[in-house]
Design an enzyme around this catalytic site. Structure first.
Site, PDB file in Angstrom:
ATOM      1  N   LYS A  53       0.845  -1.206   0.000  1.00 38.49           N
ATOM      2  CA  LYS A  53       0.000   0.000   0.000  1.00 38.49           C
ATOM      3  C   LYS A  53       0.869   1.240   0.000  1.00 38.49           C
ATOM      4  O   LYS A  53       2.009   1.219   0.489  1.00 38.49           O
ATOM      5  CB  LYS A  53      -0.954   0.029   1.194  1.00 38.49           C
ATOM      6  CG  LYS A  53      -0.312   0.114   2.588  1.00 38.49           C
ATOM      7  CD  LYS A  53       0.064   1.516   3.044  1.00 38.49           C
ATOM      8  CE  LYS A  53       0.846   1.507   4.360  1.00 38.49           C
ATOM      9  NZ  LYS A  53       1.628   2.690   4.621  1.00 38.49           N
ATOM     10  N   ALA A  66       3.779  -1.309   4.076  1.00 41.61           N
ATOM     11  CA  ALA A  66       2.968  -2.306   4.792  1.00 41.61           C
ATOM     12  C   ALA A  66       3.265  -3.742   4.361  1.00 41.61           C
ATOM     13  O   ALA A  66       2.360  -4.568   4.253  1.00 41.61           O
ATOM     14  CB  ALA A  66       1.469  -1.999   4.657  1.00 41.61           C
ATOM     15  N   ASP A 121      -2.464  -1.561   9.725  1.00 43.32           N
ATOM     16  CA  ASP A 121      -2.588  -1.609   8.262  1.00 43.32           C
ATOM     17  C   ASP A 121      -3.099  -2.955   7.741  1.00 43.32           C
ATOM     18  O   ASP A 121      -3.274  -3.123   6.536  1.00 43.32           O
ATOM     19  CB  ASP A 121      -1.210  -1.363   7.611  1.00 43.32           C
ATOM     20  CG  ASP A 121      -0.688   0.046   7.853  1.00 43.32           C
ATOM     21  OD1 ASP A 121      -1.499   0.947   8.113  1.00 43.32           O
ATOM     22  OD2 ASP A 121       0.547   0.231   7.766  1.00 43.32           O
ATOM     23  N   SER A 167       2.441  -6.169   7.179  1.00 45.04           N
ATOM     24  CA  SER A 167       0.974  -6.252   7.273  1.00 45.04           C
ATOM     25  C   SER A 167       0.421  -7.123   6.150  1.00 45.04           C
ATOM     26  O   SER A 167      -0.529  -7.892   6.352  1.00 45.04           O
ATOM     27  CB  SER A 167       0.351  -4.861   7.194  1.00 45.04           C
ATOM     28  OG  SER A 167       0.859  -4.043   8.222  1.00 45.04           O
TER      29      SER A 167
HETATM   30  O1  C5P Z   1      -0.370  -1.028  14.357  1.00 48.49           O
HETATM   31  P1  C5P Z   1       1.071  -1.316  14.102  1.00 48.49           P
HETATM   32  O2  C5P Z   1       1.603  -2.449  14.940  1.00 48.49           O
HETATM   33  O3  C5P Z   1       1.403  -1.482  12.658  1.00 48.49           O
HETATM   34  O4  C5P Z   1       1.848  -0.012  14.572  1.00 48.49           O
HETATM   35  C1  C5P Z   1       3.248   0.005  14.721  1.00 48.49           C
HETATM   36  C2  C5P Z   1       3.647   1.207  15.558  1.00 48.49           C
HETATM   37  O5  C5P Z   1       3.414   2.429  14.822  1.00 48.49           O
HETATM   38  C3  C5P Z   1       2.867   1.387  16.836  1.00 48.49           C
HETATM   39  O6  C5P Z   1       3.438   0.675  17.894  1.00 48.49           O
HETATM   40  C4  C5P Z   1       2.966   2.889  17.061  1.00 48.49           C
HETATM   41  O7  C5P Z   1       4.210   3.227  17.606  1.00 48.49           O
HETATM   42  C5  C5P Z   1       2.939   3.451  15.666  1.00 48.49           C
HETATM   43  N1  C5P Z   1       1.576   3.844  15.228  1.00 48.49           N
HETATM   44  C6  C5P Z   1       0.993   4.966  15.769  1.00 48.49           C
HETATM   45  N2  C5P Z   1      -0.256   5.345  15.361  1.00 48.49           N
HETATM   46  C7  C5P Z   1      -0.912   4.648  14.424  1.00 48.49           C
HETATM   47  C8  C5P Z   1      -0.346   3.502  13.859  1.00 48.49           C
HETATM   48  C9  C5P Z   1       0.921   3.115  14.270  1.00 48.49           C
HETATM   49  O8  C5P Z   1       1.587   5.646  16.618  1.00 48.49           O
HETATM   50  N3  C5P Z   1      -2.113   5.053  14.030  1.00 48.49           N
END
Ligand code: C5P
Length: 309
Positions: free
Chosen positions: A19, A114, A150, A117
């Site tokens: 993405k 991503a 994601d 993801s």
């Molecule tokens: O959701 P995911 O595990 O992919 O997110 C990885 C990191 O990115 C989170 O631990 C956070 O530090 C940051 N993040 C964030 N706000 C979001 C998505 C991700 O701060 N909306």
């Protein structure tokens, strides 16, 4: 009556796209550490493949080949393994399920595309099919949201508006096909580190909203209008951590891109071309000047995670 088919095929293969975020508007850090987002996801034709095979009960293993294979973890922290385990635990006779996963990666690691993801989404779909589980698309989406912000979009694909921390996705009205050129960086960027830098650089973030001009551009299908509307609030943080990316973005615009931005938390630079021939020219020029580790073309939107027959 014909004898019933075996409960599952020998193996299931799923391909999942990368993405880019056409808009990534970021609000103030929440109490749980995440940031509220208003984003427009766009799936492009750069795919990881996940192959799932039966393994002994409670045995979950993963092998990786391709782009960035050397830096993908092979233990239980691997997002594909986490996805398979989560699915087995929540929707299966856990004790009797296991999976041997193989990832064929084309999406670079820690690139803002991503890729991890995609592998998580691919493993969910592949294992649900391999194990012949009765799991609804809604239930699969809920598991995807648990795995990462994601991951639900990687299941959905197309062009979609994301809210919450990115996990709530709704398809967007979008017309046409867009021709992108992706410039991969030397090394990855850590998403949490980029968000931390965003916090430092942005003392008072406002509540995020997707700009109207971007949604209007998507409805017209005009690449020039879309190119002018691309926006990423994480870009200043990514450029601060990796200053040479500024040069990459400038080079792409000089070579004729109608829009340029850092994808997600970076460091991939995404360039929108006015047409397919323009994308070919742009990719050749960017490759020749050697600023990027690698340059790839990818059109979008494409569908999300799908079984490969
Ligand atoms: O959701 P995911 O595990 O992919 O997110 C990885 C990191 O990115 C989170 O631990 C956070 O530090 C940051 N993040 C964030 N706000 C979001 C998505 C991700 O701060 N909306």
């Amino acid at each position: 009556m014909a004898s019933p088919l075996p409960p599952t095929p020998v193996g299931v293969r799923v391909r999942v796209p990368a993405k880019i975020n056409l808009a990534l508007k970021v609000g103030p850090r929440r109490a749980d550490g995440y940031h509220p987002l208003a984003t427009v996801y766009h799936a492009v034709a750069l795919y990881d493949e996940v192959l799932a095979l039966w393994a002994e009960p409670d045995e979950f293993e993963v092998a990786v080949i391709g782009e960035g294979a050397g830096v993908v973890p092979l233990d239980d922290t691997n997002l594909a393994v986490r996805a398979a385990r989560l699915l087995a635990r929540t929707h299966g006779p856990y004790d009797s399920l296991g999976a041997s996963l193989s990832l064929r990666k084309a999406i670079p690691v820690a690139a803002g595309l991503a890729g991890g993801s995609a592998d998580g989404a691919g493993a969910l779909l592949a294992c649900a099919s391999l194990w012949d589980l009765d799991v609804s698309p809604e239930a699969l989406r809920a598991l995807a949201a648990e795995l990462g912000s994601d991951v639900p979009f990687a299941l959905l694909g197309g062009t979609a508006v994301g809210s919450g921390r990115g996990e709530e996705v709704v398809p967007a009205l979008a017309r046409g096909t867009y021709h992108w050129v992706l410039g991969f960086g030397h090394g990855g960027l850590s998403t949490p580190a980029v968000y931390r830098r965003f916090d430092e650089l942005t003392p008072q973030p406002v509540n995020p909203e997707v700009p109207d001009e971007l949604m209007n551009a998507l409805r017209t299908g005009d690449p020039r209008a879309l190119g002018a509307a691309l926006v990423n609030d994480l870009q200043p943080a990514a450029l601060d951590l990796r200053p040479q990316l500024r040069q990459v973005l400038e080079a792409g615009l000089e070579y004729g891109a109608v829009g340029a931005l850092i994808s997600g938390s970076g460091p991939t630079a995404a360039f929108l071309a006015a047409s397919e021939p323009a994308a070919i020219d742009l990719a050749v020029a960017l490759s020749a000047d050697g600023l990027c580790r690698e340059v790839r073309r990818a059109s979008g939107p494409v569908t999300g995670a799908r079984l490969v027959i």
